[in-house]
Design a protein around this motif. Structure first.
Motif, PDB file in Angstrom:
ATOM      1  N   GLN A 257       0.821  -1.203   0.000  1.00 41.06           N
ATOM      2  CA  GLN A 257       0.000   0.000   0.000  1.00 41.06           C
ATOM      3  C   GLN A 257       0.858   1.258   0.000  1.00 41.06           C
ATOM      4  OE1 GLN A 257      -3.288   0.109  -0.582  1.00 41.06           O
ATOM      5  NE2 GLN A 257      -3.000  -2.105  -0.858  1.00 41.06           N
ATOM      6  N   GLU A 258       1.949   1.242   0.761  1.00 43.05           N
ATOM      7  CA  GLU A 258       2.849   2.394   0.766  1.00 43.05           C
ATOM      8  C   GLU A 258       3.450   2.599  -0.617  1.00 43.05           C
ATOM      9  OE1 GLU A 258       6.752   4.166   3.158  1.00 43.05           O
ATOM     10  OE2 GLU A 258       6.435   1.997   3.038  1.00 43.05           O
ATOM     11  N   LYS A 259       3.811   1.513  -1.282  1.00 42.13           N
ATOM     12  CA  LYS A 259       4.382   1.616  -2.623  1.00 42.13           C
ATOM     13  C   LYS A 259       3.373   2.227  -3.591  1.00 42.13           C
ATOM     14  CE  LYS A 259       6.436  -1.016  -6.407  1.00 42.13           C
ATOM     15  NZ  LYS A 259       6.980  -2.302  -6.902  1.00 42.13           N
ATOM     16  N   LYS A 260       2.126   1.732  -3.575  1.00 40.20           N
ATOM     17  CA  LYS A 260       1.103   2.260  -4.477  1.00 40.20           C
ATOM     18  C   LYS A 260       0.825   3.739  -4.204  1.00 40.20           C
ATOM     19  CE  LYS A 260      -1.597  -1.820  -5.768  1.00 40.20           C
ATOM     20  NZ  LYS A 260      -2.957  -2.424  -5.753  1.00 40.20           N
ATOM     21  N   ALA A 261       0.709   4.076  -2.933  1.00 35.55           N
ATOM     22  CA  ALA A 261       0.424   5.473  -2.582  1.00 35.55           C
ATOM     23  C   ALA A 261       1.541   6.389  -3.044  1.00 35.55           C
ATOM     24  CB  ALA A 261       0.219   5.594  -1.072  1.00 35.55           C
ATOM     25  N   PHE A 262       2.779   5.929  -2.915  1.00 37.73           N
ATOM     26  CA  PHE A 262       3.904   6.755  -3.353  1.00 37.73           C
ATOM     27  C   PHE A 262       3.888   6.928  -4.870  1.00 37.73           C
ATOM     28  CE2 PHE A 262       8.369   7.292  -4.665  1.00 37.73           C
ATOM     29  CZ  PHE A 262       8.631   8.487  -4.016  1.00 37.73           C
ATOM     30  N   LEU A 263       3.604   5.867  -5.606  1.00 40.61           N
ATOM     31  CA  LEU A 263       3.556   5.975  -7.069  1.00 40.61           C
ATOM     32  C   LEU A 263       2.465   6.946  -7.512  1.00 40.61           C
ATOM     33  CD1 LEU A 263       4.163   2.274  -8.192  1.00 40.61           C
ATOM     34  CD2 LEU A 263       5.740   4.206  -8.387  1.00 40.61           C
ATOM     35  N   HIS A 264       1.344   6.969  -6.820  1.00 41.29           N
ATOM     36  CA  HIS A 264       0.297   7.938  -7.149  1.00 41.29           C
ATOM     37  C   HIS A 264       0.779   9.360  -6.863  1.00 41.29           C
ATOM     38  CE1 HIS A 264      -2.976   5.405  -8.429  1.00 41.29           C
ATOM     39  NE2 HIS A 264      -2.832   4.616  -7.373  1.00 41.29           N
ATOM     40  N   ARG A 265       1.537   9.550  -5.788  1.00 40.02           N
ATOM     41  CA  ARG A 265       2.111  10.871  -5.504  1.00 40.02           C
ATOM     42  C   ARG A 265       3.087  11.276  -6.601  1.00 40.02           C
ATOM     43  NH1 ARG A 265       5.413  11.259  -0.646  1.00 40.02           N
ATOM     44  NH2 ARG A 265       5.695  13.355  -1.496  1.00 40.02           N
ATOM     45  N   VAL A 266       3.896  10.338  -7.063  1.00 43.16           N
ATOM     46  CA  VAL A 266       4.859  10.637  -8.135  1.00 43.16           C
ATOM     47  C   VAL A 266       4.105  11.089  -9.385  1.00 43.16           C
ATOM     48  CG1 VAL A 266       6.572   9.636  -9.686  1.00 43.16           C
ATOM     49  CG2 VAL A 266       6.644   9.103  -7.242  1.00 43.16           C
ATOM     50  N   GLU A 267       3.018  10.409  -9.692  1.00 36.64           N
ATOM     51  CA  GLU A 267       2.207  10.825 -10.842  1.00 36.64           C
ATOM     52  C   GLU A 267       1.697  12.258 -10.677  1.00 36.64           C
ATOM     53  OE1 GLU A 267       0.362   7.669 -13.606  1.00 36.64           O
ATOM     54  OE2 GLU A 267      -1.013   8.149 -11.977  1.00 36.64           O
ATOM     55  N   ASP A 268       1.092  12.537  -9.512  1.00 40.87           N
ATOM     56  CA  ASP A 268       0.452  13.834  -9.305  1.00 40.87           C
ATOM     57  C   ASP A 268       1.463  14.972  -9.184  1.00 40.87           C
ATOM     58  OD1 ASP A 268      -1.955  12.516  -9.312  1.00 40.87           O
ATOM     59  OD2 ASP A 268      -2.142  12.448  -7.124  1.00 40.87           O
ATOM     60  N   GLU A 269       2.548  14.733  -8.461  1.00 42.21           N
ATOM     61  CA  GLU A 269       3.460  15.811  -8.104  1.00 42.21           C
ATOM     62  C   GLU A 269       4.644  15.962  -9.052  1.00 42.21           C
ATOM     63  OE1 GLU A 269       4.514  15.740  -3.915  1.00 42.21           O
ATOM     64  OE2 GLU A 269       2.657  14.677  -3.436  1.00 42.21           O
ATOM     65  N   VAL A 270       4.928  14.929  -9.858  1.00 48.92           N
ATOM     66  CA  VAL A 270       6.106  14.986 -10.732  1.00 48.92           C
ATOM     67  C   VAL A 270       5.757  14.715 -12.188  1.00 48.92           C
ATOM     68  CG1 VAL A 270       8.407  14.050 -11.209  1.00 48.92           C
ATOM     69  CG2 VAL A 270       7.633  14.311  -8.836  1.00 48.92           C
ATOM     70  N   LEU A 271       5.204  13.545 -12.479  1.00 48.30           N
ATOM     71  CA  LEU A 271       5.046  13.144 -13.876  1.00 48.30           C
ATOM     72  C   LEU A 271       4.051  14.012 -14.635  1.00 48.30           C
ATOM     73  CD1 LEU A 271       5.139   9.249 -13.606  1.00 48.30           C
ATOM     74  CD2 LEU A 271       7.023  10.854 -13.943  1.00 48.30           C
ATOM     75  N   GLY A 272       2.923  14.326 -14.015  1.00 42.02           N
ATOM     76  CA  GLY A 272       1.957  15.192 -14.691  1.00 42.02           C
ATOM     77  C   GLY A 272       2.558  16.526 -15.087  1.00 42.02           C
TER      78      GLY A 272
END
Length: 311
Positions: A257-272
């Motif tokens: 769950q921590e891994k998934k939550a972090f990947l979603h943060r990476v999407e929102d805060e960096v990749l987008g």
């Protein structure tokens, strides 16, 4: 326009579903890359291959970490990474353990804590032992008895291992190496990262390393600061390597769950924001990391690119 090359360490795993990540799913799948090429799935070799290094030396990891940490190493020294693990009642490795401070050994060894569970060992004058040493990479150690992980081929290294193993913890030495040189990266480049080994890669390849104190190398890293630094360097360099390590660390802690939550943060805060910047963007993982086992995986990794690269 610059090329920002984003390595999300340990991004994939057997249950990784790109459709759960809309930004990644909206990118173009350019290819799958065998980042291991028959070697162990570890970040140093995989990232160097992603960057175009054709022949990765066998004995490089500890030295790269020393370069990244600014630790002095002589040409005749033997260098290893050390990873601390907690032990269960049966004496088996469970989870990474915070680095202890102020420990001593009777061996001729310089010990450097690197933070979290990571450390570095330097044995002066023992570089000639490099080819007979056998160690165990930490991503294979979970569930194994500490006694089975004792290194072979060096009495000094064996002494350190035995003196620092007790009923509750052990230090697993690995990544044995000596001073090595690599061909420089073929174009001016900047590196944004928080992990010691990637800092070492930057220095091995002659890339400009950005000092970013907010970059922790874990899930608490300052993603907005990494984004700002990447976009700033993209105005000055044609190639920017952005390394994001938190997903790998969460998986080593066996926390899906921590891994998934972090990947979603990476999407929102960096990749987008990166994809809206107008620069060419590549996103790839160096290797997979399975949050069920805590181990690295050698499967080929998807290479995702922005539309600018495809057009």
């Amino acid at each position: 326009m610059s090329h920002i090359f984003c390595v999300i360490d340990g991004m994939t795993d057997p249950k990784f579903d790109i459709s759960e990540y809309p930004v990644l799913a909206g990118m173009k799948l350019a290819s799958y890359m065998d980042t291991c090429q028959g070697h162990e799935p570890e970040s140093l070799g995989c990232i160097l291959r992603l960057l175009g290094t054709r022949q990765v030396p066998d004995h490089l990891r500890g030295y790269a970490e020393a370069l990244g940490a600014g630790i002095p190493v002589g040409e005749q020294d033997l260098v290893l990474r050390g990873s601390w693990f907690a032990l269960d009642e049966a004496g088996c490795c469970t989870v990474p353990l915070s680095v202890p401070q102020g420990i001593r050994t009777s061996a001729d060894c310089r010990y450097y804590p690197l933070g979290e569970y990571k450390s570095l060992l330097v044995f002066p004058g023992l570089s000639s032992q490099i080819h007979r040493i056998v160690t165990h990479p930490p991503y294979e150690c979970v569930g194994l008895r500490a006694k089975s992980l004792c290194p072979q081929g060096s009495e000094a290294l064996k002494t350190v291992f035995l003196e620092w193993t007790d009923a509750h913890r052990c230090l697993v030495p690995w990544g044995q190496s000596v001073c090595t040189k690599l061909a420089p990266f073929p174009k001016p480049a900047a590196v944004i990262c928080g992990t010691t080994v990637v800092k070492g890669i930057a220095r091995l390849l002659g890339m400009h390393l950005i000092d970013l104190p907010e970059a922790s190398g874990d899930t608490d890293t300052a993603l907005p600061a990494k984004l700002r630094a990447s976009l700033c360097q993209a105005e000055q360099y044609p190639f920017v390597l952005l390394h994001i390590n938190g997903a790998d660390e969460a998986a080593h802690r066996r926390d899906a769950q921590e891994k998934k939550a972090f990947l979603h943060r990476v999407e929102d805060e960096v990749l987008g924001p990166l994809l809206r910047s107008g620069h060419e963007i590549t996103v790839v993982s160096d290797h997979g990391t399975d949050p069920e086992s805590g181990k690295h995986l050698a499967a080929a990794q998807p290479v995702l690119v922005s539309h600018q690269i495809m057009e």
